[in-house]
Design an enzyme around this catalytic site. Structure first.
Site, PDB file in Angstrom:
ATOM      1  N   GLY A  66      -3.843  -2.585   0.739  1.00 30.02           N
ATOM      2  CA  GLY A  66      -3.170  -3.568  -0.087  1.00 30.02           C
ATOM      3  C   GLY A  66      -1.818  -3.162  -0.630  1.00 30.02           C
ATOM      4  O   GLY A  66      -1.163  -3.956  -1.303  1.00 30.02           O
ATOM      5  N   GLY A  92       0.814  -2.343   1.245  1.00 32.59           N
ATOM      6  CA  GLY A  92       1.879  -2.725   2.153  1.00 32.59           C
ATOM      7  C   GLY A  92       2.223  -1.676   3.190  1.00 32.59           C
ATOM      8  O   GLY A  92       3.318  -1.668   3.748  1.00 32.59           O
ATOM      9  N   LYS A  93       1.266  -0.807   3.494  1.00 38.90           N
ATOM     10  CA  LYS A  93       1.500   0.277   4.451  1.00 38.90           C
ATOM     11  C   LYS A  93       1.908  -0.257   5.822  1.00 38.90           C
ATOM     12  O   LYS A  93       2.895   0.198   6.425  1.00 38.90           O
ATOM     13  CB  LYS A  93       0.224   1.113   4.555  1.00 38.90           C
ATOM     14  CG  LYS A  93       0.224   2.198   5.598  1.00 38.90           C
ATOM     15  CD  LYS A  93      -1.110   2.917   5.605  1.00 38.90           C
ATOM     16  CE  LYS A  93      -2.243   1.964   5.928  1.00 38.90           C
ATOM     17  NZ  LYS A  93      -3.561   2.625   5.967  1.00 38.90           N
ATOM     18  N   THR A  94       1.163  -1.249   6.331  1.00 43.03           N
ATOM     19  CA  THR A  94       1.471  -1.794   7.655  1.00 43.03           C
ATOM     20  C   THR A  94       2.829  -2.486   7.658  1.00 43.03           C
ATOM     21  O   THR A  94       3.605  -2.344   8.607  1.00 43.03           O
ATOM     22  CB  THR A  94       0.367  -2.770   8.097  1.00 43.03           C
ATOM     23  OG1 THR A  94      -0.858  -2.046   8.250  1.00 43.03           O
ATOM     24  CG2 THR A  94       0.713  -3.430   9.417  1.00 43.03           C
ATOM     25  N   SER A  95       3.131  -3.222   6.609  1.00 41.05           N
ATOM     26  CA  SER A  95       4.429  -3.901   6.533  1.00 41.05           C
ATOM     27  C   SER A  95       5.571  -2.898   6.566  1.00 41.05           C
ATOM     28  O   SER A  95       6.583  -3.111   7.253  1.00 41.05           O
ATOM     29  CB  SER A  95       4.509  -4.743   5.256  1.00 41.05           C
ATOM     30  OG  SER A  95       3.524  -5.747   5.235  1.00 41.05           O
ATOM     31  N   ASP A 111      -5.962   1.291  12.680  1.00 44.10           N
ATOM     32  CA  ASP A 111      -6.790   0.556  11.729  1.00 44.10           C
ATOM     33  C   ASP A 111      -7.734  -0.356  12.500  1.00 44.10           C
ATOM     34  O   ASP A 111      -7.287  -1.173  13.307  1.00 44.10           O
ATOM     35  CB  ASP A 111      -5.889  -0.285  10.815  1.00 44.10           C
ATOM     36  CG  ASP A 111      -6.666  -0.970   9.699  1.00 44.10           C
ATOM     37  OD1 ASP A 111      -7.900  -1.088   9.814  1.00 44.10           O
ATOM     38  OD2 ASP A 111      -6.021  -1.402   8.728  1.00 44.10           O
ATOM     39  N   THR A 166      -5.011  -7.791   3.102  1.00 45.04           N
ATOM     40  CA  THR A 166      -5.755  -6.544   3.295  1.00 45.04           C
ATOM     41  C   THR A 166      -6.956  -6.419   2.361  1.00 45.04           C
ATOM     42  O   THR A 166      -8.059  -6.101   2.821  1.00 45.04           O
ATOM     43  CB  THR A 166      -4.816  -5.332   3.143  1.00 45.04           C
ATOM     44  OG1 THR A 166      -3.785  -5.422   4.128  1.00 45.04           O
ATOM     45  CG2 THR A 166      -5.567  -4.031   3.338  1.00 45.04           C
TER      46      THR A 166
END
Length: 591
Positions: free
Chosen positions: A18, A20-23, A45, A503
């Site tokens: 939550g 924002g790691k992927t972003s 993931d 997420t």
């Protein structure tokens, strides 16, 4: 983002769900590719949303992202790898050992540690074998191994036959047993992670105390292992555009205070600040704008959001819980979603309805329990399960039994296994089982609970114990009755706590699947910290309200039978007054 001024070849992004790691990983990959560099973006993931963020259907092989020349992306599947290896390890024993023993083995290989090792195995093939990615200038990973996994992989004994004789009751050593052929690649991978000239670890966090604490723990663990080239992104920093919007002003103030009070280990890191994205970060154009100083915030305000059949507030849910008069209430969810606060609010509200309530928390800071105890609310008692003390006691017990005859290498491996998250969860079990047993004549509210995996691990271990000894009478009563009590919907009610974002909702859905696998059906979902019910005029917050709607609808329509919506609070919800605000808050849209 400063680390992109002189980027290393490998960029690893880590952070809890939550934040924002992927972003941030996607934005970095897109911006590097826009410079004409060939970039490979990799996710391990199991619930990756790279496809959604990039607008491209991906596979387990590098796939070109059509709208970004030079960018390739792929989704590795650690669940498939874990499943394949699990069967390779357990299959030979089917029909040889008793069914209970096979079931126990299967559950040992079903936990998050197994998945993490499998994920490491997948990306180690890319990071440890330079030839596998030689056609790319940069490799961006939107996940990173924990310090525990890296420590395990650096211990020589992890690859020895000692694993076959593991009797600790934890589930982290098992994953290593089938991977002995990979030792050289793993060694090269660990070395590459520690090489600051070729690898940067990017810690992604939010301007919130809990997120900073998690980032601090991760940073310290990895620095101790030699992964010292670290950079921090503080994502989602909000700046109010509307001085007359009290919610917007309060949100900026809370973020500013959290940043000013961040742990010292983080304050020393190079830092990038990324403003809160009012419209979410989906699509290549949005990714190109991330971290840019000229990013524009919306200036026109959308109409107030419309949420048909608005969910009830927490108060209505507590009214329903109170009718039974006793039992166990478990607040479950990922870190940072507010399960401790929700548990405390439920406990206070039940006590104020004249019921006897015991709140047991594992909150390390014990803020909630301390403030409630100081106010001395009639009918409410507050206790604390100390995970550190429970783990220390359990560790000492295992070392004195399973570890007493091990050599130095075997003992080092056992000690590392006992430092895993799985060990803490199992260690807390004893105190947890005792607390649950007290729900027969009053309410017991717990802000934590074992995962479905741990429950099934206990179940299979008990079954195996009975198979071997045929003497179930040796079990402590609280442990013997724990599973039936947790599975009894008239005795135990699970509240799944989440946030109205992609997420956290999808992680909570996986938690629910895990519980159902353990034959536990959640009672209700609590969507915490929602902006939708609030009256806001700030354009960015109004846009955020609209972004929440599909996730609230997803929970209501496909995931939960009962839903409570808790508004975001201008003041931190601590103490009796703060907890009462949560319960009394109206969940209907007021915009």
């Amino acid at each position: 983002m400063q680390f992109l001024n002189h980027p290393t070849r490998n960029l690893f992004f880590t952070g809890k769900g939550g934040v924002g790691k992927t972003s941030m990983a996607c934005a970095s990959a897109v911006q590097l590719a826009d410079r004409g560099l060939r970039v490979l973006l990799v996710s391990t993931d199991p619930a990756s949303n790279l496809d959604e963020v990039l607008g491209t259907e991906l596979a387990s092989e590098p796939t070109p992202v059509g709208s970004v020349p030079n960018l390739f992306a792929m989704n590795l599947d650690p669940e498939a790898a874990a499943s394949e290896y699990r069967e390779r390890m357990v299959g030979p024993y089917r029909g040889v050992l008793p069914d209970a023993a096979v079931a126990s083995m299967e559950e040992q290989f079903s936990g998050s540690c197994t998945l993490e090792i499998a994920a490491f195995d997948e990306f180690a093939k890319l990071l440890g074998d330079r030839e596998a990615t030689s056609q790319f200038d940069h490799v961006v990973f939107d996940t990173a191994p924990t310090g525990h996994t890296l420590r395990l992989l650096t211990l020589p004994s992890a690859w020895s036959g000692y694993i076959d004789n593991n009797t600790t009751g934890t589930s982290c050593l098992g994953p290593l047993a089938g991977l002995q052929s990979q030792t050289l690649i793993y060694k090269q991978t660990v070395e590459a992670l520690a090489d600051g000239a070729c690898t940067t670890l990017v810690l992604v966090t939010r301007p919130e105390p809990s997120a900073f604490r998690e980032a601090s723990r991760t940073s310290s663990e990895l620095q101790e292992l030699g992964v010292r080239n670290q950079h921090m992104i503080v994502n989602g920093v909000f700046t109010s555009q509307t001085p007359t919007d009290e919610i917007a002003v309060a949100m900026q103030r809370r973020g500013d205070e959290a940043i000013a009070a961040m742990p010292g280990v983080l304050a020393t890191l190079n830092r990038s600040t990324v403003p809160l994205a009012s419209g979410g970060v989906m699509g290549v154009e949005a990714l190109r704008r991330v971290g840019q100083s000229d990013t524009e915030q919306p200036t026109s305000t959308l109409p107030a959001p419309v949420l048909s059949n608005s969910p009830d507030g927490l108060g209505s849910l507590i009214d329903e819980l109170a009718t039974v008069g006793h039992g166990v209430i478990l607040a479950m969810g990922k870190g940072g979603v507010g399960k401790t606060t929700v548990a405390a609010a439920v406990a206070v509200a039940l006590a104020e309805r004249g019921l006897e309530v015991h709140l047991s928390t594992t909150d390390p800071a014990a803020h909630v329990s301390a403030t409630i105890a100081a106010d001395e609310l009639a009918g409410l008692t507050v206790g604390r399960i100390d995970p550190a003390q429970e783990t220390a006691d359990y560790t000492a017990e295992v070392l004195q039994t399973a570890g007493k005859d091990l050599d130095a290498e075997g003992k080092a491996l056992l000690e590392e296994d006992l430092r895993s998250p799985c060990t803490e969860e199992i260690a807390v079990f004893r105190a947890f089982a005792k607390a649950v047993s007290e729900g027969a004549d009053r309410f017991v509210v717990l802000d934590t609970a074992p995962t479905g995996h741990t429950i099934l691990l206990l179940d299979s271990a008990l079954a195996y114990h009975r198979e071997v000894t045929r003497q179930s009478s040796q079990m402590p009563e609280s442990v013997e009755q724990l599973l039936p009590r947790l599975r009894d919907p008239d005795f135990t009610r699970v509240l799944v706590v989440t946030l109205p974002e992609a997420t956290p909702v999808h992680e909570a859905a996986r938690l629910q699947q895990d519980l159902r696998r353990a034959e536990i059906e959640p009672f209700a979902w609590v969507i915490n910290q929602s902006l939708v019910p609030l009256s806001v005029t700030d354009p960015a917050l109004r846009q955020r309200q609209h972004n929440e709607l599909p996730y609230i609808d997803e929970v209501r329509s496909t995931l939960a039978n009962r839903v409570a919506l808790v508004p975001w609070q201008s003041e931190p919800p601590t103490g009796l007054s703060g907890l009462r605000r949560i319960v009394a808050a109206d969940s209907s849209v007021t915009g």
